[in-house]
Design an enzyme around this catalytic site. Structure first.
Site, mmCIF file in Angstrom:
data_model
loop_
_atom_site.group_PDB
_atom_site.id
_atom_site.type_symbol
_atom_site.label_atom_id
_atom_site.label_comp_id
_atom_site.label_asym_id
_atom_site.label_seq_id
_atom_site.Cartn_x
_atom_site.Cartn_y
_atom_site.Cartn_z
ATOM 1 N N PHE A 1 -14.928 -25.250 -0.754
ATOM 2 C CA PHE A 1 -13.462 -25.290 -0.870
ATOM 3 C C PHE A 1 -12.769 -25.513 0.470
ATOM 4 C CE2 PHE A 1 -13.796 -20.910 0.622
ATOM 5 C CZ PHE A 1 -12.670 -20.777 1.418
ATOM 6 N N SER B 1 -22.015 -21.916 1.019
ATOM 7 C CA SER B 1 -22.519 -20.644 1.555
ATOM 8 C C SER B 1 -24.052 -20.642 1.575
ATOM 9 C CB SER B 1 -21.995 -19.498 0.695
ATOM 10 O OG SER B 1 -22.443 -19.667 -0.632
ATOM 11 N N GLU C 1 -21.120 -12.959 7.043
ATOM 12 C CA GLU C 1 -20.011 -13.890 7.293
ATOM 13 C C GLU C 1 -18.763 -13.369 6.596
ATOM 14 O OE1 GLU C 1 -20.215 -17.709 5.218
ATOM 15 O OE2 GLU C 1 -19.408 -18.693 6.995
ATOM 16 N N CYS D 1 -16.470 -23.128 8.845
ATOM 17 C CA CYS D 1 -17.850 -22.737 9.161
ATOM 18 C C CYS D 1 -18.083 -22.767 10.656
ATOM 19 C CB CYS D 1 -18.837 -23.639 8.455
ATOM 20 S SG CYS D 1 -18.772 -25.296 9.096
ATOM 21 N N GLU E 1 -14.452 -26.233 -7.267
ATOM 22 C CA GLU E 1 -13.546 -26.075 -8.406
ATOM 23 C C GLU E 1 -12.288 -25.300 -8.025
ATOM 24 O OE1 GLU E 1 -16.398 -24.700 -7.708
ATOM 25 O OE2 GLU E 1 -16.946 -23.048 -9.043
ATOM 26 N N ARG E 2 -12.253 -24.775 -6.788
ATOM 27 C CA ARG E 2 -11.094 -23.959 -6.415
ATOM 28 C C ARG E 2 -9.929 -24.809 -5.901
ATOM 29 N NH1 ARG E 2 -13.997 -19.330 -2.994
ATOM 30 N NH2 ARG E 2 -16.027 -20.084 -3.644
ATOM 31 N N LYS F 1 -19.614 -33.498 -6.647
ATOM 32 C CA LYS F 1 -19.143 -32.294 -7.368
ATOM 33 C C LYS F 1 -18.374 -31.441 -6.346
ATOM 34 C CE LYS F 1 -19.509 -28.401 -8.235
ATOM 35 N NZ LYS F 1 -18.372 -27.444 -7.972
#
Ligand code: NAD
Length: 498
Positions: A148, A225, A382, A280, A175-176, A172
């Site tokens: 995201f 992640s 994290e 990240c 979805e957020r 893909k």
């Protein structure tokens, strides 16, 4: 409520049964919903990509590159709209969203060099009248699964390069915050890409698992992640696919006693709190070498943080926006609570920021935690929020040992004026991307991006030269054209050049 669907074979598709709400994190309101692709929908996208591959594979690289040139122009013309879409669903402030887009565009610019990048290697006369060359052929249908936090830039790390190399692609997205990702892919379609070369399926685990198990998908690029990266890597490998899976991070900055402290503080502010720490490459740990450096750093950070502005993306004056979901907001606050419970000291507390007019938004204010130790949960894991933790050590070697012992190895930075110390650091530290007085050492598009240790599963880094290698398969051809009438004798020994 509008529905965000898919892009399959050049057409908008929107007939899935399952949907998920998409929230505006600054208001906490669900203003849209996203279709969650079923296995059948993903298979349709894979079939479209497979059908488009033979013609695309045989399209001249210069023609593929021309489409990327048009794509770049469309991205620039639509920059404001793209940033608005990022803001609505991610919460990123426009200046930051613009930076994300610009970094993405640079990957498109690199991909425009396809004819040069795909030239291959040639050796004449490797034997008598024998020539040999290596060429880089596309893989076929490749898939990308993205997080995201960079809904535009991270997909642009993947498909421009994959596509100019002659592959077809199924993406893909997260979805957020799926709208900006879908819109950008539609721009590529508009730039003249044949139907089926780029496909976007929105969805969740069902969509991902379909991509991982379908025999027609040759390779998978993943960014997200670490637990999911590891799952993607092992599953893709078990299914015979090439895979690169980039995971999470815990990026330390060493602050040496000789550092220009005002400069280090400015750099740390942006790198720790920019994009709410949801990068990240965010610097989430400052390791101060020596008590004097530690005290000065904490005092100056505390003072500077009084001016931090957290708020909605609709105000460009804000420094950073909300975190992505209510659940994530609670998780970040939970880490701050745990640090306090485990003995750290909360110097600046961002747990309950007041953002007028946005009381339901998922805001966390900039937080500074001192006296953090390696056993604390907030140090080990994290956080992915606007939280900077300070760890104090006595020597540079202790600081480096801390970094080396951490499970992640994505990025790191040293603030110093000592060239010898900086050189020793960059030479020896077990981290993939290193900054020397550069807080966010995100490689430019013509280098490659990737961490070490559990920040990356796979051999090749993302984009740049490694991107070309990842999305192509080397084939080496050895050729001889004997003169008419010349017959070679039978040779049973290993061919050598005498
Ligand atoms: P995430 O791992 O939750 O999701 C990433 C993708 O995986 C999404 O498309 C999601 O739909 C999918 N996914 C999630 N759970 C899944 C499951 N159980 N099975 C199959 N697919 C699943 O990551 P996120 O929260 O979207 O992004 C933040 C994370 O990404 C952070 O850990 C951050 O460090 C990392 N990240 C890493 C890099 C890098 O280059 N190393 C870059 C950006 C973000």
């Amino acid at each position: 409520m509008s529905t965000i669907g898919h892009l399959i074979n050049g057409k908008a598709v929107n007939d899935d049964v399952r949907h998920q709400a998409v929230y505006n994190p600054a208001t906490g309101q669900a203003e849209k919903q996203v279709a969650l692709a079923s296995k059948a929908t993903v298979e349709e996208a894979i079939a479209a990509a497979e059908a488009a591959f033979p013609a695309w594979r045989n399209t001249a690289p210069i023609k593929r590159a021309r489409i990327m040139f048009r794509f770049k122009e469309l991205l620039e013309q639509n920059a404001e709209k793209i940033c608005e879409l990022i803001g609505e669903e991610h919460g990123k402030i426009p200046h930051d969203a613009m930076g994300e887009l610009q970094r993405g565009i640079e990957n498109v610019e690199y991909a425009c060099g396809a004819p040069e990048l795909l030239k291959g290697e040639h050796s004449k006369n490797v034997g008598p009248n024998i020539d040999s060359w290596s060429e880089f052929q596309p893989l076929g249908v490749v898939a990308g699964i993205t997080p995201f936090n960079f809904p535009v830039m991270v997909p642009l790390w993947m498909y421009p390069m994959a596509i100019v190399c002659g592959n077809t692609f199924v993406l893909k997205p997260s979805e957020r915050d799926p709208s900006s990702t879908l819109f950008v892919a539609q721009l590529l379609q508009e730039a003249g890409l044949p139907d089926g070369v780029i496909n976007v399926v929105n969805g969740d685990k069902e969509a991902v698992d379909t991509l991982l198990h379908d025999k027609r998908v040759e390779a998978v690029s993943f960014v997200g992640s670490t637990p999911i990266a590891e799952y993607i890597y092992t599953t893709a490998n078990a299914n015979g696919k090439r895979c690169q899976a980039l995971g999470g991070a815990k990026n330390h900055a060493i602050v040496m006693p000789d550092a220009d402290m005002d400069n280090a503080v400015n750099q740390l502010l942006g790198a720790a709190f920019g994009s709410s720490g949801e990068r990240c490459m965010a610097l989430s740990v400052a390791v101060a070498v020596g008590d004097q450096a530690g005290d000065l750093l904490v005092a100056k950070m505390q003072e500077a943080m009084q001016n931090l502005k957290v708020g909605a993306y609709t105000n460009s004056d804000n420094d950073f926006g909300p975190v992505i979901t209510r659940q994530h907001q609670e998780k970040v606050v939970g880490y701050i609570n745990s640090a306090e419970e485990q003995g750290a000291s909360i110097v600046v507390d961002g747990r309950h920021p007041v953002v007028e007019g946005h009381e339901e938004g998922y805001f966390v204010g900039g937080t500074l935690i001192d006296s953090v130790t390696p056993e604390m949960t907030s140090y080990k894991e994290e956080i992915f929020g606007p939280v900077l933790q300070v760890v104090r050590v006595d020597t540079m070697q202790q600081a480096m040992d801390l970094i080396d012992e951490h499970e992640y190895g994505n990025g790191t930075c040293i603030f110093t004026r000592d060239g010898e110390a900086a050189r020793y650091f960059s030479d020896n530290i077990k981290v993939g991307m290193v900054g020397i007085n550069v807080p966010l050492p995100v490689p430019v598009a013509y280098h490659s991006f990737g961490g070490w240790k559990r920040s990356l599963f796979g051999d090749l880094h993302a984009y740049g030269p490694d991107g070309v290698r990842f999305y192509t398969r080397r084939k080496t051809i050895t050729q001889r054209w004997p003169s008419a009438g010349v017959r070679e004798g039978v040779e049973f020994s290993m061919p050598t050049l005498k």
